[in-house]
Design a protein around this motif. Structure first.
Motif, short mmCIF file in Angstrom:
data_model
loop_
_atom_site.label_atom_id
_atom_site.label_comp_id
_atom_site.label_asym_id
_atom_site.label_seq_id
_atom_site.Cartn_x
_atom_site.Cartn_y
_atom_site.Cartn_z
N ALA B 132 14.01 42.96 -14.10
CA ALA B 132 15.22 42.78 -14.91
C ALA B 132 16.47 42.95 -14.04
O ALA B 132 17.45 42.21 -14.18
CB ALA B 132 15.23 43.76 -16.07
N ASP B 133 16.43 43.93 -13.13
CA ASP B 133 17.59 44.13 -12.24
C ASP B 133 17.75 42.97 -11.25
O ASP B 133 18.87 42.60 -10.90
CB ASP B 133 17.45 45.45 -11.47
CG ASP B 133 17.80 46.64 -12.37
OD1 ASP B 133 18.27 46.40 -13.50
OD2 ASP B 133 17.60 47.79 -11.94
N ILE B 149 16.38 47.24 -4.99
CA ILE B 149 15.01 46.91 -5.39
C ILE B 149 14.00 47.30 -4.30
O ILE B 149 12.90 47.75 -4.59
CB ILE B 149 14.92 45.41 -5.75
CG1 ILE B 149 15.62 45.21 -7.09
CG2 ILE B 149 13.47 44.92 -5.83
CD1 ILE B 149 15.90 43.80 -7.47
N PHE B 150 14.41 47.15 -3.03
CA PHE B 150 13.48 47.47 -1.93
C PHE B 150 12.99 48.92 -2.02
O PHE B 150 11.82 49.21 -1.81
CB PHE B 150 14.14 47.21 -0.57
CG PHE B 150 14.58 45.79 -0.40
CD1 PHE B 150 13.66 44.75 -0.49
CD2 PHE B 150 15.91 45.48 -0.15
CE1 PHE B 150 14.06 43.42 -0.34
CE2 PHE B 150 16.31 44.16 0.00
CZ PHE B 150 15.39 43.14 -0.10
N LYS B 151 13.95 49.83 -2.34
CA LYS B 151 13.62 51.25 -2.40
C LYS B 151 12.60 51.53 -3.51
O LYS B 151 11.68 52.33 -3.34
CB LYS B 151 14.88 52.06 -2.70
CG LYS B 151 15.39 52.82 -1.52
CD LYS B 151 16.61 53.64 -1.90
CE LYS B 151 17.52 53.77 -0.69
NZ LYS B 151 18.88 54.07 -1.02
N ARG B 152 12.83 50.86 -4.65
CA ARG B 152 12.02 51.19 -5.81
C ARG B 152 10.56 50.76 -5.66
O ARG B 152 9.68 51.25 -6.36
CB ARG B 152 12.64 50.58 -7.07
CG ARG B 152 13.82 51.40 -7.55
CD ARG B 152 14.38 50.82 -8.79
NE ARG B 152 15.47 49.91 -8.50
CZ ARG B 152 16.06 49.14 -9.41
NH1 ARG B 152 15.60 49.16 -10.65
NH2 ARG B 152 17.06 48.35 -9.09
N ASP B 153 10.31 49.84 -4.77
CA ASP B 153 8.93 49.40 -4.57
C ASP B 153 8.07 50.57 -4.12
O ASP B 153 6.87 50.63 -4.40
CB ASP B 153 8.90 48.27 -3.54
CG ASP B 153 7.50 47.71 -3.37
OD1 ASP B 153 6.83 47.50 -4.41
OD2 ASP B 153 7.08 47.50 -2.22
N LYS B 154 8.70 51.54 -3.42
CA LYS B 154 7.95 52.69 -2.92
C LYS B 154 7.37 53.51 -4.08
O LYS B 154 6.26 54.05 -3.96
CB LYS B 154 8.88 53.57 -2.05
CG LYS B 154 8.11 54.59 -1.26
CD LYS B 154 8.97 55.30 -0.26
CE LYS B 154 8.21 56.40 0.45
NZ LYS B 154 7.49 57.32 -0.39
N ILE B 155 8.12 53.59 -5.18
CA ILE B 155 7.62 54.35 -6.34
C ILE B 155 6.30 53.74 -6.81
O ILE B 155 5.31 54.43 -7.08
CB ILE B 155 8.66 54.32 -7.50
CG1 ILE B 155 10.02 54.83 -7.01
CG2 ILE B 155 8.15 55.12 -8.71
CD1 ILE B 155 11.15 54.68 -8.04
N LEU B 156 6.28 52.39 -6.88
CA LEU B 156 5.06 51.72 -7.32
C LEU B 156 3.92 51.96 -6.34
O LEU B 156 2.78 52.23 -6.73
CB LEU B 156 5.30 50.21 -7.46
CG LEU B 156 6.30 49.74 -8.50
CD1 LEU B 156 6.25 48.22 -8.64
CD2 LEU B 156 6.03 50.37 -9.86
N ASP B 157 4.24 51.86 -5.05
CA ASP B 157 3.20 52.06 -4.04
C ASP B 157 2.62 53.48 -4.12
O ASP B 157 1.40 53.67 -4.03
CB ASP B 157 3.77 51.82 -2.62
CG ASP B 157 4.03 50.34 -2.39
OD1 ASP B 157 3.50 49.52 -3.16
OD2 ASP B 157 4.78 50.01 -1.45
N ASP B 158 3.50 54.48 -4.30
CA ASP B 158 3.04 55.89 -4.38
C ASP B 158 2.10 56.07 -5.56
O ASP B 158 1.04 56.72 -5.43
CB ASP B 158 4.23 56.84 -4.51
CG ASP B 158 4.99 56.94 -3.19
OD1 ASP B 158 4.45 56.47 -2.17
OD2 ASP B 158 6.13 57.47 -3.20
N ILE B 159 2.49 55.53 -6.71
CA ILE B 159 1.63 55.68 -7.90
C ILE B 159 0.30 54.96 -7.65
O ILE B 159 -0.78 55.48 -7.95
CB ILE B 159 2.32 55.13 -9.17
CG1 ILE B 159 3.61 55.92 -9.46
CG2 ILE B 159 1.37 55.17 -10.37
CD1 ILE B 159 4.44 55.39 -10.62
#
Lengths: 252, 226
Positions: B132-133, B149-159
């Motif tokens: 959406a962003d 957006i690049f930073k937030r991809d890390k959250i997905l990878d960690d989970i």
């Protein structure tokens, strides 16, 4: 969308030279149709059928039918040819304004057609210059000579002059080939605007221009119509190999 | 407005509409999972056809613009970017449909504890927000937002990295939900891909507005490259 102009098995001879070899084609109303093809392919000869300009060339013979609003324009009375040419405006390759003022260039056709009302002429001149996207550039110098305008402005003036007598069809024979890219862009945008009110047929050597301005394209080669269709189709996936070769620059 | 401007406006509008549809697909998929709403899951599966037709339409728009207008500079970048964004969005659409398909494969409601323990809903929310962003960044020409957006991809990878262990724990703790736990695992693998697709979208947005190529650049460079 209905056909404004239709030719059925149209042949044209200049003396012994068979310039058009049986062209059957419908030109859609209120759309831009581009005629493309290499030099000598017959595209300009075909365009000049629609206002009987070829009549002016000696030893010309024409057969087949050329229908404008369903009427065969080669069977009208000689006295009706003037009214045909009023209905079918034409713009040529080189801007050819009259040696008169900007105002008089546009007013000329109206005066020749017997209109004397000054305010009517003034209103029509302004309206037509607006239609030709020239008004803002010339409104403060209407009495100056047309030759003082740039080439691109002169060509738009010629378009205004053609539009002044309110034709329904506008024929354009290489209207931008003598102009610089900026003026060419302005003429192309103008063609795009004008198609809502006029049926436009444009002959062009410039294939990219045909792509940019037209809705339909006809490809002529050696006096024959090789392919006709929506411009998008012709330029993305033509049916005939000859068309593909021409638009990709592999011959012609 | 020139003829080309009109065509580019149509292209942009098509792309934005496709994007909104894909955002919607993901959101509906998440609701279908949370509420175990099979009807909604089926709707997502059905709408996948619309996403596919949008991709074809965007492809066709681009083909026509290349053939008829020979765009240059920012016009050219828009058409290049539209082709790639269309392709990325279609893949995200596929992911949304796959997740919905996994919901339909479950034979019982998903136990809330599983959804919480695996953090799939958190993952889903982040993925939705990224897409959406990215849309907002494209629409508002906001490359700063695109860079976040690049930073937030890390959250997905960690989970995602912890998904296997957490799913195993779920299977041990709720043996009757073993099948559903494995389905959640499959969904998480799919959702992780949304992060990668979002990064691609952000790269394309930055290329369009700034003419900078961020592909294959280090992450820090992408986030900080102003």
């Amino acid at each position: 969308m209905s056909n404004k102009i239709e030719t059925i098995d149209a042949h044209l001879y200049y003396g012994d030279f068979h310039a058009l070899k049986g062209i059957t084609l419908g030109i859609k109303e209120n759309a831009v149709t581009a005629l493309i093809g290499p030099s000598g392919c017959g595209k300009t000869s075909y365009l000049r059928l629609f206002n009987r300009m070829n009549d002016l060339i000696p030893y010309t013979q024409i057969s087949g039918q050329v229908l404008l609003d369903g009427q065969n324009i080669y069977q009208i009375k000689p006295a009706e040819i003037d009214s045909l040419r009023r209905n079918v405006g034409m713009v040529f390759q080189n801007p050819n304004p009259f040696p008169k003022s900007i105002f008089e260039n546009v007013a000329y056709g109206l005066r020749v057609n017997g209109i004397k009302d000054k305010s009517l002429i003034e209103a029509q001149v302004e309206k037509t210059l607006q239609q030709a996207a020239l008004w803002d550039e010339v409104k403060d110098k209407l009495n100056q000579s047309a030759f003082e305008l740039s080439g691109g402005q002169q060509q738009r003036l010629c378009i205004a002059r053609a539009l002044a007598i309110e034709p329904t069809i506008l024929l354009m024979d290489e209207p931008a080939s003598a102009l610089d890219p900026i003026s060419t862009g302005k003429i192309e945008d103008l063609i795009f605007e004008l198609k809502n009110q006029f049926t436009i047929v444009i002959v062009t050597h410039n294939m990219q221009q045909a792509g940019r301005v037209s809705d339909y394209t006809g490809f002529f080669y050696l006096g024959q119509l090789i392919e006709y269709g929506k411009t998008r189709k012709i330029f993305t996936n033509p049916t005939k190999q000859e068309t593909e070769n021409y638009i990709t620059g592999r011959f012609g | 407005m020139t003829h080309l401007d009109t065509e580019l406006k149509i292209l942009k509008a098509d792309l934005i509409e496709m994007w909104q549809l894909v955002v919607n697909q993901l959101e509906k998929g998440m609701k279908a999972l949370t509420n175990f709403d099979r009807d909604l899951a089926e709707e997502v599966m059905e709408n996948e056809k619309r996403v596919n037709s949008f991709e074809l339409k965007v492809d066709k728009d681009c083909e026509n613009i290349f053939a008829l207008f020979q765009p240059v500079a920012s016009d050219l970048r828009l058409v290049l970017v539209a082709l790639k964004i269309g392709n990325n969005l279609e893949r995200i659409g596929d992911i949304a449909a796959s997740v919905a398909d996994f919901v339909l494969e479950a034979d019982t409601d998903f136990n809330k504890a599983i959804l919480e323990h695996t953090k799939i809903l958190e993952m889903y929310a982040v993925a939705n927000e990224m897409i959406a962003d990215a849309l907002e960044a494209f629409d508002q020409e906001d490359t700063r937002l695109a860079r976040t957006i690049f930073k937030r991809d890390k959250i997905l990878d960690d989970i995602d990295n912890k998904a296997l262990d957490r799913v195993l724990e779920c299977i041990q703790n709720y043996p009757d939900q073993a099948r559903n736990s494995l389905l959640v695992m499959s969904m998480m693998r799919k959702l992780e891909r949304v992060g990668d697709q979002s990064k691609n979208l952000a790269e394309e947005i930055i290329f369009y507005f700034e003419a900078k190529v961020l592909k294959h650049k280090k992450k820090k460079k992408k986030e900080g490259d102003e």
